[in-house]
Motif scaffolding. Sequence first.
Motif, mmCIF file in Angstrom:
data_model
loop_
_atom_site.group_PDB
_atom_site.id
_atom_site.type_symbol
_atom_site.label_atom_id
_atom_site.label_comp_id
_atom_site.label_asym_id
_atom_site.label_seq_id
_atom_site.Cartn_x
_atom_site.Cartn_y
_atom_site.Cartn_z
ATOM 1 N N PRO A 20 0.835 -1.209 0.000
ATOM 2 C CA PRO A 20 0.000 0.000 0.000
ATOM 3 C C PRO A 20 0.873 1.264 0.000
ATOM 4 O O PRO A 20 1.931 1.284 0.628
ATOM 5 C CB PRO A 20 -0.785 -0.099 1.313
ATOM 6 C CG PRO A 20 -0.582 -1.479 1.825
ATOM 7 C CD PRO A 20 0.628 -2.046 1.179
ATOM 8 N N GLU A 21 0.400 2.286 -0.701
ATOM 9 C CA GLU A 21 1.145 3.547 -0.851
ATOM 10 C C GLU A 21 1.615 4.103 0.507
ATOM 11 O O GLU A 21 2.744 4.594 0.612
ATOM 12 C CB GLU A 21 0.226 4.555 -1.561
ATOM 13 C CG GLU A 21 0.903 5.522 -2.513
ATOM 14 C CD GLU A 21 1.878 4.929 -3.533
ATOM 15 O OE1 GLU A 21 1.516 3.931 -4.202
ATOM 16 O OE2 GLU A 21 3.002 5.468 -3.661
ATOM 17 N N VAL A 22 0.799 3.985 1.529
ATOM 18 C CA VAL A 22 1.156 4.569 2.841
ATOM 19 C C VAL A 22 2.359 3.872 3.484
ATOM 20 O O VAL A 22 3.010 4.439 4.360
ATOM 21 C CB VAL A 22 -0.014 4.509 3.858
ATOM 22 C CG1 VAL A 22 -1.145 5.430 3.419
ATOM 23 C CG2 VAL A 22 -0.534 3.082 4.041
ATOM 24 N N LYS A 23 2.649 2.657 3.056
ATOM 25 C CA LYS A 23 3.777 1.925 3.637
ATOM 26 C C LYS A 23 5.081 2.187 2.867
ATOM 27 O O LYS A 23 6.149 1.739 3.249
ATOM 28 C CB LYS A 23 3.480 0.422 3.634
ATOM 29 C CG LYS A 23 2.289 0.011 4.497
ATOM 30 C CD LYS A 23 2.751 -0.728 5.740
ATOM 31 C CE LYS A 23 1.652 -0.957 6.755
ATOM 32 N NZ LYS A 23 0.977 -2.249 6.601
ATOM 33 N N LYS A 24 4.969 2.859 1.717
ATOM 34 C CA LYS A 24 6.165 3.103 0.907
ATOM 35 C C LYS A 24 6.918 4.320 1.429
ATOM 36 O O LYS A 24 6.315 5.255 1.966
ATOM 37 C CB LYS A 24 5.778 3.340 -0.563
ATOM 38 C CG LYS A 24 5.083 2.141 -1.223
ATOM 39 C CD LYS A 24 4.841 2.383 -2.706
ATOM 40 C CE LYS A 24 4.065 1.217 -3.334
ATOM 41 N NZ LYS A 24 3.876 1.341 -4.774
ATOM 42 N N ASP A 25 8.243 4.311 1.279
ATOM 43 C CA ASP A 25 9.028 5.508 1.572
ATOM 44 C C ASP A 25 10.213 5.583 0.602
ATOM 45 O O ASP A 25 10.316 4.769 -0.319
ATOM 46 C CB ASP A 25 9.468 5.555 3.052
ATOM 47 C CG ASP A 25 10.333 4.368 3.456
ATOM 48 O OD1 ASP A 25 10.921 3.713 2.563
ATOM 49 O OD2 ASP A 25 10.437 4.081 4.663
ATOM 50 N N THR A 84 8.603 4.909 -2.800
ATOM 51 C CA THR A 84 7.645 5.872 -3.350
ATOM 52 C C THR A 84 7.969 6.191 -4.810
ATOM 53 O O THR A 84 7.072 6.439 -5.610
ATOM 54 C CB THR A 84 7.685 7.185 -2.529
ATOM 55 O OG1 THR A 84 9.050 7.459 -2.181
ATOM 56 C CG2 THR A 84 6.864 7.070 -1.266
ATOM 57 N N HIS A 85 9.263 6.148 -5.162
ATOM 58 C CA HIS A 85 9.674 6.491 -6.529
ATOM 59 C C HIS A 85 9.653 5.296 -7.480
ATOM 60 O O HIS A 85 9.773 5.451 -8.682
ATOM 61 C CB HIS A 85 11.066 7.122 -6.522
ATOM 62 C CG HIS A 85 12.046 6.402 -5.636
ATOM 63 N ND1 HIS A 85 12.581 5.187 -5.981
ATOM 64 C CD2 HIS A 85 12.529 6.707 -4.406
ATOM 65 C CE1 HIS A 85 13.382 4.781 -4.995
ATOM 66 N NE2 HIS A 85 13.364 5.681 -4.029
ATOM 67 N N GLY A 86 9.524 4.076 -6.936
ATOM 68 C CA GLY A 86 9.399 2.901 -7.787
ATOM 69 C C GLY A 86 10.702 2.341 -8.344
ATOM 70 O O GLY A 86 10.688 1.414 -9.159
ATOM 71 N N ASP A 146 1.711 -1.958 -9.202
ATOM 72 C CA ASP A 146 1.678 -0.503 -9.167
ATOM 73 C C ASP A 146 3.074 0.012 -8.793
ATOM 74 O O ASP A 146 3.245 0.798 -7.864
ATOM 75 C CB ASP A 146 0.623 -0.047 -8.132
ATOM 76 C CG ASP A 146 0.243 1.413 -8.332
ATOM 77 O OD1 ASP A 146 0.576 1.972 -9.393
ATOM 78 O OD2 ASP A 146 -0.363 1.991 -7.407
ATOM 79 N N SER A 147 4.067 -0.474 -9.526
ATOM 80 C CA SER A 147 5.458 -0.208 -9.137
ATOM 81 C C SER A 147 6.285 0.422 -10.257
ATOM 82 O O SER A 147 7.506 0.391 -10.219
ATOM 83 C CB SER A 147 6.122 -1.518 -8.706
ATOM 84 O OG SER A 147 6.213 -2.415 -9.807
ATOM 85 N N LYS A 190 8.577 6.312 -11.054
ATOM 86 C CA LYS A 190 7.888 7.605 -11.182
ATOM 87 C C LYS A 190 8.686 8.581 -12.047
ATOM 88 O O LYS A 190 8.161 9.546 -12.556
ATOM 89 C CB LYS A 190 7.653 8.230 -9.799
ATOM 90 C CG LYS A 190 6.755 7.400 -8.877
ATOM 91 C CD LYS A 190 5.290 7.491 -9.256
ATOM 92 C CE LYS A 190 4.346 6.814 -8.269
ATOM 93 N NZ LYS A 190 4.620 5.394 -8.003
#
Length: 343
Positions: free
Chosen positions: A100-105, A145-147, A229-230, A233
């Motif tokens: 999930p997006e919220v767990k990404k950094d 977050t940047h993939g 969804d990776s 970016k």
Amino acid sequence: MSTEISTAETKESVIETTSNLPYRPRRLRRSETLRRMVRETILTVDDLIYPMFVMEGENQRMEIASMPGCYRYTLDLLLPEIAAVYKLGVGAIALFPVIPEVKKDETGTESYNRDGLVQRTVKAIKETVPGIVVITDVALDPFTTHGHDGIVDENGVILNDPTVEVLVKMAVSQAEAGADMVAPSDMMDGRVGAIRQALDAEGYIDVRILAYSAKYASAYYGPFRDALDSAPKFGDKKTYQMDAANAREAIKEVELDIAEGADIVMVKPALAYLDIIRQIKDKTNVPVAAYNVSGEYAMIKAAAANGWIDEKKVILETLTSMKRAGADLILTYFAKEVALMLN
Ligand code: PBG
């Protein structure tokens, strides 16, 4: 008149050549039994590794739009599916998480969370289907977050050695959760050796390394990036994944990974790189894996959906070509379908 003579002469010489042929290869193709007897390459369910996607939540299954027939499962639904494919004879799965997006950094810290999605999933699989070989992916892209597969500095440069430090933590936490094999797919330099050292130091001497050794910067990964969804970016992965035009570089990468402790080396993608699979097979003594990637899967599914090709035959022909090229193991989203076909 003279033309007629020359035609007759030509015909005669053709017949003569034909009747003098020393050998007729068609003899061994005359019946299915004969063809089976002399068949050189036989695809079996033992060759297959099934990549599977896990997501957070309960009681959900989401089809991936660009990969019809492939799903992201929540853990509770993933477990029975794994039990089913194991029963069909598929010996191994490669696990990929949807984070999930919220767990990404920025640095992918969630990747080594002892209670993270991958770690919980591996534990649950080893409790419910202990016999199946669980392969976990070691790369940062689902967690950042940047993939990208690595840590990025302020100029957009992917930093090698700081990334390897995180990959090592990730691999150890996966081993601790019970992974049978870790699979670095990141293409950082020196990561196989660093992971081997850390696994040994922590007592995981039997956890194997399946190295994505010759992994190309390929446009065939598009549907997989949709699935997780990776997609990066910004920029592309060309500073760490290999240039599609290179073959000798693949040999060098493979040699380095073997020297650093890889148990199995992999070529990815497979179909456009059959020559690479063959060269690596000829030059090494470790098992060679090939990844029949998402774009290869999507192309077959799309053509079949249009009624343009015979899906089952094309799947078997394609996977057989990979084995014929030298692959001992094939990661493929077709694994379950093929297991059903071969049973
Ligand atoms: C990420 C990773 C990718 C795949 C496996 N691991 C994508 C990428 O490198 O961008 C692709 C698999 C597929 O396309 O089926 N480390």
